[in-house]
Design a protein around this motif. Sequence first.
Motif, PDB file in Angstrom:
ATOM      1  N   VAL B  48       0.850  -1.190   0.000  1.00  0.00           N
ATOM      2  CA  VAL B  48       0.000   0.000   0.000  1.00  0.00           C
ATOM      3  C   VAL B  48       0.885   1.240   0.000  1.00  0.00           C
ATOM      4  O   VAL B  48       1.998   1.212   0.527  1.00  0.00           O
ATOM      5  N   ASP B  49       0.405   2.300  -0.627  1.00  0.00           N
ATOM      6  CA  ASP B  49       1.161   3.555  -0.689  1.00  0.00           C
ATOM      7  C   ASP B  49       0.537   4.606   0.221  1.00  0.00           C
ATOM      8  O   ASP B  49      -0.674   4.636   0.411  1.00  0.00           O
ATOM      9  N   LEU B  50       1.402   5.476   0.770  1.00  0.00           N
ATOM     10  CA  LEU B  50       0.916   6.674   1.466  1.00  0.00           C
ATOM     11  C   LEU B  50       1.284   7.872   0.604  1.00  0.00           C
ATOM     12  O   LEU B  50       2.471   8.158   0.433  1.00  0.00           O
ATOM     13  N   ALA B  51       0.265   8.556   0.072  1.00  0.00           N
ATOM     14  CA  ALA B  51       0.553   9.673  -0.811  1.00  0.00           C
ATOM     15  C   ALA B  51       0.917  10.905   0.000  1.00  0.00           C
ATOM     16  O   ALA B  51       0.487  11.054   1.144  1.00  0.00           O
ATOM     17  N   LYS B  52       1.721  11.767  -0.623  1.00  0.00           N
ATOM     18  CA  LYS B  52       2.095  13.027   0.021  1.00  0.00           C
ATOM     19  C   LYS B  52       0.860  13.854   0.341  1.00  0.00           C
ATOM     20  O   LYS B  52      -0.080  13.918  -0.458  1.00  0.00           O
ATOM     21  N   ASN B  53       0.881  14.495   1.509  1.00  0.00           N
ATOM     22  CA  ASN B  53      -0.186  15.414   1.909  1.00  0.00           C
ATOM     23  C   ASN B  53      -1.578  14.806   1.809  1.00  0.00           C
ATOM     24  O   ASN B  53      -2.529  15.469   1.411  1.00  0.00           O
ATOM     25  N   GLN B  54      -1.636  13.534   2.148  1.00  0.00           N
ATOM     26  CA  GLN B  54      -2.939  12.877   2.180  1.00  0.00           C
ATOM     27  C   GLN B  54      -3.086  12.140   3.491  1.00  0.00           C
ATOM     28  O   GLN B  54      -2.114  11.865   4.186  1.00  0.00           O
ATOM     29  N   ILE B  55      -4.352  11.830   3.815  1.00  0.00           N
ATOM     30  CA  ILE B  55      -4.605  11.004   4.990  1.00  0.00           C
ATOM     31  C   ILE B  55      -5.066   9.635   4.521  1.00  0.00           C
ATOM     32  O   ILE B  55      -6.015   9.533   3.743  1.00  0.00           O
ATOM     33  N   LEU B  56      -4.350   8.595   4.986  1.00  0.00           N
ATOM     34  CA  LEU B  56      -4.782   7.231   4.727  1.00  0.00           C
ATOM     35  C   LEU B  56      -5.448   6.703   5.988  1.00  0.00           C
ATOM     36  O   LEU B  56      -4.842   6.702   7.060  1.00  0.00           O
ATOM     37  N   ALA B  57      -6.722   6.285   5.868  1.00  0.00           N
ATOM     38  CA  ALA B  57      -7.399   5.706   7.020  1.00  0.00           C
ATOM     39  C   ALA B  57      -7.290   4.198   6.937  1.00  0.00           C
ATOM     40  O   ALA B  57      -7.412   3.615   5.866  1.00  0.00           O
ATOM     41  N   MET B  58      -6.989   3.572   8.088  1.00  0.00           N
ATOM     42  CA  MET B  58      -6.912   2.116   8.124  1.00  0.00           C
ATOM     43  C   MET B  58      -8.032   1.621   9.011  1.00  0.00           C
ATOM     44  O   MET B  58      -8.119   1.990  10.178  1.00  0.00           O
ATOM     45  N   ILE B  59      -8.915   0.814   8.423  1.00  0.00           N
ATOM     46  CA  ILE B  59     -10.045   0.310   9.199  1.00  0.00           C
ATOM     47  C   ILE B  59     -10.049  -1.208   9.151  1.00  0.00           C
ATOM     48  O   ILE B  59      -9.349  -1.821   8.329  1.00  0.00           O
ATOM     49  N   GLY B  60     -10.838  -1.795  10.028  1.00  0.00           N
ATOM     50  CA  GLY B  60     -10.943  -3.252  10.055  1.00  0.00           C
ATOM     51  C   GLY B  60     -11.263  -3.714  11.453  1.00  0.00           C
ATOM     52  O   GLY B  60     -11.078  -2.973  12.409  1.00  0.00           O
ATOM     53  N   PRO B  61     -11.723  -4.964  11.550  1.00  0.00           N
ATOM     54  CA  PRO B  61     -12.101  -5.474  12.877  1.00  0.00           C
ATOM     55  C   PRO B  61     -10.908  -5.564  13.820  1.00  0.00           C
ATOM     56  O   PRO B  61      -9.759  -5.576  13.382  1.00  0.00           O
ATOM     57  N   SER B  62     -11.206  -5.640  15.079  1.00  0.00           N
ATOM     58  CA  SER B  62     -10.159  -5.676  16.094  1.00  0.00           C
ATOM     59  C   SER B  62      -9.255  -6.894  15.903  1.00  0.00           C
ATOM     60  O   SER B  62      -9.731  -7.992  15.630  1.00  0.00           O
ATOM     61  N   GLY B  63      -7.947  -6.677  16.003  1.00  0.00           N
ATOM     62  CA  GLY B  63      -6.986  -7.782  15.887  1.00  0.00           C
ATOM     63  C   GLY B  63      -6.608  -8.117  14.464  1.00  0.00           C
ATOM     64  O   GLY B  63      -5.946  -9.113  14.215  1.00  0.00           O
ATOM     65  N   CYS B  64      -7.003  -7.263  13.495  1.00  0.00           N
ATOM     66  CA  CYS B  64      -6.724  -7.607  12.110  1.00  0.00           C
ATOM     67  C   CYS B  64      -5.343  -7.136  11.672  1.00  0.00           C
ATOM     68  O   CYS B  64      -4.923  -7.393  10.552  1.00  0.00           O
ATOM     69  N   GLY B  65      -4.603  -6.444  12.537  1.00  0.00           N
ATOM     70  CA  GLY B  65      -3.223  -6.104  12.201  1.00  0.00           C
ATOM     71  C   GLY B  65      -2.989  -4.658  11.819  1.00  0.00           C
ATOM     72  O   GLY B  65      -1.918  -4.325  11.302  1.00  0.00           O
ATOM     73  N   LYS B  66      -3.951  -3.782  12.085  1.00  0.00           N
ATOM     74  CA  LYS B  66      -3.771  -2.373  11.714  1.00  0.00           C
ATOM     75  C   LYS B  66      -2.611  -1.756  12.489  1.00  0.00           C
ATOM     76  O   LYS B  66      -1.714  -1.134  11.903  1.00  0.00           O
ATOM     77  N   SER B  67      -2.629  -1.954  13.806  1.00  0.00           N
ATOM     78  CA  SER B  67      -1.550  -1.388  14.624  1.00  0.00           C
ATOM     79  C   SER B  67      -0.209  -1.987  14.214  1.00  0.00           C
ATOM     80  O   SER B  67       0.800  -1.277  14.139  1.00  0.00           O
ATOM     81  N   THR B  68      -0.220  -3.268  13.931  1.00  0.00           N
ATOM     82  CA  THR B  68       1.033  -3.932  13.568  1.00  0.00           C
ATOM     83  C   THR B  68       1.651  -3.301  12.327  1.00  0.00           C
ATOM     84  O   THR B  68       2.848  -2.985  12.302  1.00  0.00           O
ATOM     85  N   LEU B  69       0.820  -3.092  11.296  1.00  0.00           N
ATOM     86  CA  LEU B  69       1.359  -2.498  10.073  1.00  0.00           C
ATOM     87  C   LEU B  69       1.824  -1.065  10.323  1.00  0.00           C
ATOM     88  O   LEU B  69       2.896  -0.653   9.858  1.00  0.00           O
TER      89      LEU B  69
END
Lengths: 427, 275
Positions: B48-69
């Motif tokens: 996945v890419d993070l574009a300059k001057n943008q906000i990327l939201a990460m969603i998903g059920p608990s324990g799916c690895g958002k914090s890990t990534l």
Amino acid sequence: MNNTQIVQKSLKKRYAKERRFKIYGVFSIIVSLAFLLFLLVDIVLKSTPAFTQTYIKLDIDFSYKVLNIDPKPNYTKDELFKSSYRNLISKALYQLFPDVSSRKQKRALRKLISSGAQYHLRDLVIERPQLIGTSQSVWVLADDDIDTFFKGLIDRNLPEADRRIKDIQITWIDKLQSKDRIKRQFNASFLTSGDSREPEQAGILGALKGSLYTMLVTLLLSFPIGVAAAVYLEEFAPKNNWWIDVIEVNINNLAAVPSIVFGILGLAVYINLFGVPRSAPLAGGLVLSLMTLPTIIIATRAAIKSVPPSIREAALGLGASKIQVITHHVLPLAMPGILTGSIIGMAQALGESAPLLMIGMVAFVADIPQGFFDPSTVLPVQIYIWSDSPERAFIALTSAAIIVLLIFLFLMNLLAVLLRNKFETKW
Amino acid sequence: MNNNDIELNQQLGKTVGNPLVDGIPRMSCQSVDVFYNQDLQAIFNVSVDLAKNQILAMIGPSGCGKSTLLRCLNRMNDTIDGCIVTGKIYLDNEDIYTSNIDPVLLRAKVGMVFQKPNPFPKSIYDNVAYGPRLHGLMTNNSELDDIVEESLTKAGLWKETKDRLNKPGTGLSGGQQQRLCIARTIAVKPEVILMDEPTSALDPIATATIEELMYELKSSYTIAVVTHSMQQAARISDRCAYFHLGRLVEVNDTNIVFTNPEHGLTENYITGRFG
Ligand SMILES: Nc1ncnc2c1ncn2[C@@H]1O[C@H](COP(=O)(O)OP(=O)(O)OP(=O)(O)O)[C@@H](O)[C@H]1O
Ligand SMILES: [Mg+2]
């Protein structure tokens, strides 16, 4: 029955359990306090005689003849040092009791006065040479048996053979008392002199200073080394590594090794191999550091472990390096725990005598140590030596020395509490 | 493998949507796998890419690895024993895991706000001033005062705390603590800000402040934010990534994800039928 009723039924039981538990707790606290109080009262009561001492007033004639010295305007210290001061005391005693004539009685009479009194007179004369040629009333130290009797610790109704003081000596003491020539006074020399074979001259300062120097060496060695070792093991050492595990097991074992083993080790390594002076606080501190180190390391590791990981993450996330995280956050937050562990280790070391016996700190040392290399003894060893001495007056001295040791310990703990409060962080 | 797992694996398959952005991304993950130990894989082949001057939201059920990534993006996972990250993660075309970039420097550039508020047990002022002091971002005390005031103002905490800057940061309420942590992070002026559920402990007003802040920060920074609030993701993010069991299921422009999701799992989640 509905849930409320079920809960209510068990509630009674739960509260009863709680009350019972509280009673157990209060009971054990009372029992341990009672023991402590008993011990303290016993020690204090036993020690009281040691804090006063009996003095006898003699009219000393500092004559040239008795001092065996020629009249001249100035004396060198050496000349004064060599003079005979014992005769001054004997003369004064014979003068006080002119009817004493037999050699045996004269000896008993001289025995009223401590053998240390002559040195007191010597010091007086060296300090003020103008005394020579004059006559002065001087309070001199009584012998320990006289002291014990005067404090009422020897029963005068016992048959003469059963007490360490003769009938005639008792009549002399009574006579002195009627003339106001005998008194008890605060025993300042207990706090200002070193050990002696004569209980009335024995003081605690030598052992106190010995303990102080030894503790200083122990603290200066074991605190930085222990904390550094713990920080390395906790923060830098690779996890799941067999040699780190070996070190860990060894540190834990070291904490359980009987202390006398450290003494033997110290004798073999420090004294025989490296030539550290025997009986010196340096040797004692080195040996005690071995004992204190595992305690400090284990306590420090536990304290470091208890620092919440979120604090480390916060600092790391802001771009702090590992060592910055440790010095800025981990160590300050762990400091109360580290201090507690260190003070426990130091208190153990302060009360330790067995390993020090092995490195010669049990030797009789009359001189007060002036540094880390002078022969000295320490408080617990001094207590051991005195408790082993036959003279009755040493019983009180032993208890007094225990009190000094306890005060030392108390001050150390107080310091730790103050430091801990200073470092304590409010969450 | 039982039937459920097989079915799930088929469902998860490859990431759908549009993981790449036009132009040079500020940060970019390529085939990232994360293992917490030999048999516990938390992230599976995420790109996945993070574009300059943008906000990327990460969603998903608990324990799916958002914090890990998220924690991979500033190498916070380095500090977890046994955690292994494979694949490539770039910051401005530099591989942050292999190149010479120092993790300490990286974390100064890629700041992070953690899921649980974690202020230092120091004063409010010292909390915010810690980063600038660490990196020597100021030359004198009044400059530091300015940084502290500016950061606290941006985090919407200045009014509440300006009279108690010397009080401990741990004495604040949970929501205030989280805003303090945000102020602390932006005081270092990072290039990328990673936020792990920054508003989960906040009331609606404070949440609005933070959302405004993110919107404002976007003009100069790149932001990745983990959130459990669909509305928040829809309101603030430019792009949205949906994770499920360690896989990146779908990533695309936020309005596409929310109005026309390609994957069934995404649709279930955002319509509230799952999670
Ligand atoms: N330090 C760790 N050690 C081992 N496993 C971990 C660790 N941290 C997370 N995990 C596991 O990795 C998986 C992903 O966890 P992660 O914290 O990334 O989830 P998340 O999506 O952030 O969840 P939430 O929304 O509840 O915060 C979980 O199964 C979790 O149990
Ligand atoms: Mg999370």
